[in-house]
Design an enzyme around this catalytic site. Sequence first.
Site, mmCIF file in Angstrom:
data_model
loop_
_atom_site.group_PDB
_atom_site.id
_atom_site.type_symbol
_atom_site.label_atom_id
_atom_site.label_comp_id
_atom_site.label_asym_id
_atom_site.label_seq_id
_atom_site.Cartn_x
_atom_site.Cartn_y
_atom_site.Cartn_z
ATOM 1 N N GLN A 260 11.772 60.317 90.893
ATOM 2 C CA GLN A 260 10.957 60.962 92.140
ATOM 3 C C GLN A 260 11.556 62.367 92.334
ATOM 4 O O GLN A 260 10.972 63.339 92.525
ATOM 5 C CB GLN A 260 11.057 60.103 93.458
ATOM 6 C CG GLN A 260 10.115 60.677 94.364
ATOM 7 C CD GLN A 260 8.798 60.834 94.277
ATOM 8 O OE1 GLN A 260 8.133 59.826 94.086
ATOM 9 N NE2 GLN A 260 8.160 61.786 94.425
ATOM 10 N N HIS B 221 16.062 56.838 94.342
ATOM 11 C CA HIS B 221 14.522 56.966 93.659
ATOM 12 C C HIS B 221 14.723 58.259 92.530
ATOM 13 O O HIS B 221 14.262 59.389 93.015
ATOM 14 C CB HIS B 221 13.504 57.132 94.422
ATOM 15 C CG HIS B 221 12.223 56.886 93.935
ATOM 16 N ND1 HIS B 221 11.907 56.424 92.598
ATOM 17 C CD2 HIS B 221 10.906 57.038 94.382
ATOM 18 C CE1 HIS B 221 10.525 56.451 92.160
ATOM 19 N NE2 HIS B 221 10.130 56.582 93.616
ATOM 20 N N CYS C 101 6.794 61.908 98.993
ATOM 21 C CA CYS C 101 6.842 61.254 97.592
ATOM 22 C C CYS C 101 5.708 60.222 97.372
ATOM 23 O O CYS C 101 5.280 60.188 96.319
ATOM 24 C CB CYS C 101 8.088 60.506 97.269
ATOM 25 S SG CYS C 101 8.502 59.339 98.714
ATOM 26 N N ARG D 14 5.607 63.551 88.214
ATOM 27 C CA ARG D 14 6.342 62.458 87.982
ATOM 28 C C ARG D 14 6.093 62.106 86.360
ATOM 29 O O ARG D 14 6.980 61.614 85.850
ATOM 30 C CB ARG D 14 5.762 61.151 88.619
ATOM 31 C CG ARG D 14 6.199 61.222 90.180
ATOM 32 C CD ARG D 14 7.564 60.975 90.404
ATOM 33 N NE ARG D 14 8.114 59.734 89.864
ATOM 34 C CZ ARG D 14 7.885 58.334 90.410
ATOM 35 N NH1 ARG D 14 7.171 58.196 91.844
ATOM 36 N NH2 ARG D 14 8.327 57.321 89.927
ATOM 37 N N ASP E 269 9.048 61.361 104.256
ATOM 38 C CA ASP E 269 8.665 59.941 103.730
ATOM 39 C C ASP E 269 8.621 58.881 104.646
ATOM 40 O O ASP E 269 8.646 58.933 105.962
ATOM 41 C CB ASP E 269 9.668 59.316 102.561
ATOM 42 C CG ASP E 269 9.596 58.051 101.752
ATOM 43 O OD1 ASP E 269 8.316 57.861 101.869
ATOM 44 O OD2 ASP E 269 10.656 57.630 101.642
ATOM 45 N N ARG F 46 11.933 49.087 88.591
ATOM 46 C CA ARG F 46 11.641 49.213 89.857
ATOM 47 C C ARG F 46 12.116 47.902 90.715
ATOM 48 O O ARG F 46 11.471 46.639 90.483
ATOM 49 C CB ARG F 46 10.393 49.701 90.329
ATOM 50 C CG ARG F 46 10.335 49.314 91.907
ATOM 51 C CD ARG F 46 8.911 50.001 92.352
ATOM 52 N NE ARG F 46 9.197 51.399 92.335
ATOM 53 C CZ ARG F 46 8.261 52.258 93.071
ATOM 54 N NH1 ARG F 46 7.167 51.814 93.685
ATOM 55 N NH2 ARG F 46 8.339 53.710 92.996
#
Length: 300
Positions: A130, A127, A259, A287, A219, A100
């Site tokens: 996700q 992402h 998310c 996830r 988000d 990440r």
Amino acid sequence: MARSFCQITDFTTDEVKQVFDSCARMKKGEIAPKPLEGKSVACIFTKESLRTRVSFEVGINQLGGQALYITDKEIKLGQRESVADAARVLSRYVHMIMIRTFKQSDVEELAKYGSVPVVNGLTDLVHPCQIMGDFFTVLEHLPNKERPIIAYVGDGNNITNSWLNLAQRIPLEIRIGTAEDCHPDPDILKKAKEAPDSKVLVTDDPKEAVAGADVIYTDVWASMGQKHLAEDKEQKLRKFQVNSALLAGASDHAVVMHCLPAERGREITDEVMDGPHSVVFDQAENRLHIQKAIMAFLAD
Ligand code: CP
Ligand code: NVA
């Protein structure tokens, strides 16, 4: 160069479907593969995390492997040595790398110069884990939709870009409700618009985006690395808040997704996030399952 998962489009449509299928079987407990038995996975974080950190570590353990948590404090990726050299060294010790970080190019360089699979755990651009987990959640809640209508309202960011990448592999109708200068990545948007089986709309009218939608997604307005822009983004995106009034324009069966982490009271209200349409914690759980399926696919 091993197969990696730097973006959703690194997988073909068949491979994406294969991952969803093995995710479902792992989640139900029908299969419990251990492809990482005796193996180690480097988990590099140069940004903060709750879900990604914990779900990867738990998932790696469940696949039989050992997770190594590495922060930028130690490795200073691209500063102490080149990303390419770090990739070459890590590949001599570990069997997979999850990262990440900020720059998508760093993830792609790790994949290029390393000899083990690299999994993108979020960059400024995308992402992918996700949105794979999120679409698996959509399949669980709305299994019979041939081309679900996904209304993404808010900042055109890494989450938006990943939905657009998925639209290049799975038929989707994506409606992005956002402000003029908060649009998603132009190249990714163009490719998604060209995807023959998907439909993409960008509008500055949140009501137009959500009208009859199956999924309402939002988000944070200011992503990690952009928190200094929070006030400016809030001004531009205020009218895109996911609240009860906006939700009323969606389908009755619509699911609300985020998310996480959420900034409650900004992009989403408590009543919606805690309301009957919200599936945000199913997303968080998935996830774990989807990343196990992705890692198992890459480790094969
Ligand atoms: N959704 C997500 O990736 O959460 P974290 O930032 O906590 O990992
Ligand atoms: N867009 C958000 C997602 C967090 C999981 C960020 O990049 O901070």
